[in-house]
Design an enzyme around this catalytic site. Structure first.
Site, mmCIF file in Angstrom:
data_model
loop_
_atom_site.group_PDB
_atom_site.id
_atom_site.type_symbol
_atom_site.label_atom_id
_atom_site.label_comp_id
_atom_site.label_asym_id
_atom_site.label_seq_id
_atom_site.Cartn_x
_atom_site.Cartn_y
_atom_site.Cartn_z
ATOM 1 N N ASP A 140 -21.476 89.737 107.880
ATOM 2 C CA ASP A 140 -21.758 88.935 106.885
ATOM 3 C C ASP A 140 -21.646 89.470 105.697
ATOM 4 O OD1 ASP A 140 -21.730 86.588 105.341
ATOM 5 O OD2 ASP A 140 -23.684 85.907 106.121
ATOM 6 N N THR B 3 -23.705 88.599 102.520
ATOM 7 C CA THR B 3 -25.063 88.724 101.993
ATOM 8 C C THR B 3 -25.906 89.137 103.093
ATOM 9 O OG1 THR B 3 -24.607 86.661 100.877
ATOM 10 C CG2 THR B 3 -26.944 87.506 101.047
ATOM 11 N N ASP C 239 -27.939 85.908 111.899
ATOM 12 C CA ASP C 239 -29.424 85.853 111.673
ATOM 13 C C ASP C 239 -29.773 84.326 111.796
ATOM 14 O OD1 ASP C 239 -28.304 84.773 109.503
ATOM 15 O OD2 ASP C 239 -29.500 86.090 108.054
#
Length: 603
Positions: free
Chosen positions: A324, A326, A564
């Site tokens: 990803d 970020t 996450d």
């Protein structure tokens, strides 16, 4: 009072010991809540908020999996034969078997204990209203139809409906969308999301196994864990065939010694075992286990936790890594880089205060409830001191926030949502900023009245605010290492693909100029072609992540994926090698093979 409620159970989760019985649904007043008797009735009927356990093994399962292997079976049979004939001094091969077994058990139990400690530290509590009084209880003690008070910093522990008040929630762990969403009376709250600001009272509508996060966890638990280690799988296959072959060979050797050479039973068994032991590569098995254990220790020193040592070998074979933007390429912070006045502002600048001060007034009126607003408050500190009449917090549904003064309303938000039909007039100008990797927000004056719904009247754009997530300091070095190892990077993000492409370029990711909007990939054929052609994928939905992983695997790749959130769990389970951030959800950490305890991807 309401209707009878109950449902047939499709799967009995491990955490439930009480069979659910139908109960009467209530719509309690948000000031009074349920009575203690009603709560006790629901608890006894099995409608408490006991969550479904994440997809993790128990200590018993770990020991069983490591002890009862075909490799161990062969040596146990040979050991029993030697014990029967009293040849105890020839049992010197048993320490190899015991050490090999203990290495696996100790490593996996250690990982389990570390993750359980993390979960205990994050064990949620809740403020519940019962008999008109507010009490603090463990989230597992909540029951269906309870009135719970949620405020800033709380995690939503069960699916609920807002009864009173207003909050902003972050659903990024569920949806991948990092923007805050405003929830008002009648809106639904999803378990697993976090309250960023405000306070509300909400009625629990789905608890325990019925909640969104539990249903997703059960789906992850139902998925088969396939052994991905090529080395261990090859060793297991070798031991299996050797184990089959030595049975007739052992019988022949025993017969030759006992019947033809007329040696004693004890000596015949001992010589037979000595012969077949040499055919079994127990040293190779131990060497592989020791190598994996040493690797696990080296990773542990870098704050990387392994669920299963065998995943190290899978990690070494990875040739495609999905990341990803970020948190992996960039920091989890936002910075204002610059502000640029529009042509509309420059033409009428005498009618307005300085643009920076107008934005300072706007930022001062808003609460610091997300990283974007925190960056604005830090950058625009000068203001004129204007007093707002009303404000509207940012909502991902309409993608703008607003402040209304006596002289009019001002909005700040995504260009497409703020400018709407006029966006084409400013698209070229905005494009030159997004191509440089900036996230662009439009600040403008609104001609109508703000009601929190999509804008309908004209917005006069006054300025463009350019923001960015700082690139992680070690990101270029990390991705250069992957390039040297022949690992292709696929950047999968929910942001604008142009912006993500520029960020990926600055991080040194090869092929970052090849990007696509995932919203344009409609068919499986489109996805398959895109995975071969593009490096950067923007506007990706949570469901597409799993699709991307499976397509890459079908194309013959060994795929690793980082994640996450709860929304990443199914894709993580599908990936050959899964890597979770410890700062994310428990479900993602339990479903992954590797957990980055400090959420630092460079490890």
């Amino acid at each position: 009072m309401g209707r009878g409620f109950g449902r047939a159970k499709e799967q009995e989760p491990e955490s439930y010991e009480i069979e659910r019985r139908p109960v009467t649904r209530y719509q309690p007043d948000h000031q009074e809540g349920l009575t203690r008797a009603q709560a006790a009735e629901r608890m006894a009927a099995g409608w408490s908020n006991i969550p479904v356990d994440p997809p993790a093994q128990t200590v018993k399962e770990i020991i069983h999996e490591n002890v009862f292997t075909y490799f161990n079976l062969i040596f146990i049979v040979l050991g029993v034969l030697l014990c029967l004939v009293g040849s105890f001094r020839n049992l010197t091969f048993l320490p190899v078997v015991i050490i090999n077994t203990l290495i696996g058990i100790v490593q996996e139990v250690r990982s389990k204990n570390v993750l359980e400690k993390m979960s205990m530290l994050n064990a949620p509590h809740a403020r519940v209203v019962r008999d008109g009084k507010v009490r603090k209880v463990n989230s597992e003690e909540l029951v269906l139809d309870d009135i719970v008070i949620f405020s800033a910093g709380n995690q939503i522990c069960a699916d609920a409906v807002v009864s009173a008040g207003e909050i902003q929630v972050n659903e990024s762990l569920l949806t991948g969308e990092s923007d805050e969403i405003t929830k008002r009376r009648g809106d639904k709250l999803m378990s697993g999301s976090f309250v960023v600001s405000g306070e509300c009272r909400a009625r629990l509508d789905k608890v325990g196994e019925d909640s969104y996060i539990s249903r997703l966890t059960m789906e992850a638990k139902a998925m088969d864990d396939q052994e991905q280690s090529e080395m261990i799988r090859s060793l297991d296959k070798l031991v299996k065939w050797v184990g089959i072959i030595i049975i007739p060979i052992g019988l022949i050797l025993f017969s030759q010694s006992f019947f033809f050479n007329h040696e004693g039973f004890s000596q015949s068994v001992t010589s037979m075992v000595a012969a077949v032991i040499g055919m079994i590569p127990e040293g190779l098995y131990l060497l592989a286990s020791v190598a994996l254990a040493v690797s696990a220790m080296r990773l542990a020193s870098q704050k990387v936790l392994l669920h299963d040592m065998k995943s190290i070998e899978t990690l070494a074979r990875v040739n495609v890594l999905c990341v990803d933007k970020t948190g992996t390429i960039t920091e989890n912070t936002m910075t204002v880089n610059r502000v640029e006045p529009t042509l509309d502002y420059r033409e009428k600048s005498e009618e307005y205060p300085p643009l920076e001060k107008m934005l300072g007034d706007f930022a001062a009126a808003m609460s610091e409830d997300n990283i974007t607003m925190a960056a604005l408050k830090e950058y625009f500190q000068e203001n004129t001191g204007k007093r707002p009449v009303s404000i509207t917090s940012f909502s991902s549904a309409v993608k703008y926030s607003s402040v209304t003064y006596k002289d009019g309303a001002y909005v700040l938000g995504a260009p497409e949502m703020v400018l709407r039909d006029d966006y084409v007039l400013y698209e070229a100008e905005i494009g030159q900023f997004t191509r440089k990797g900036y996230r662009v927000l439009v600040f403008g004056q609104y001609a109508g009245k703000i009601d929190g719904k999509p804008l309908t009247e004209k917005v006069t754009p006054l300025g463009y605010v350019m923001l960015s997530n700082p690139i992680r300091q070690n990101a270029p070095e990390t991705f250069a290492y992957f390039a040297e190892q022949g690992v292709d990077i696929k950047v999968i993000s929910g942001d604008n693909p142009v912006t993500v492409s520029e960020v990926a370029s600055r991080a040194g990711i090869a092929g970052a100029e090849n990007y696509v909007d995932a919203g344009t990939l409609k068919t499986d054929q489109d996805v398959a072609a895109a995975m071969k052609k593009y490096t950067v994928f923007g506007r990706v939905t949570p469901n597409q992540k799993r699709q991307f992983v499976n397509v890459l695997k079908e194309q013959g790749n060994t795929v690793a994926m980082t994640g996450d959130g709860v929304n990443d769990v199914l894709a993580l389970k599908d990936a050959d090698c899964s890597i979770a951030m410890a700062s994310g959800s428990d479900a993602a950490a339990q479903a992954s093979q590797l957990v980055l305890l400090e959420s630092d991807f460079s490890c």
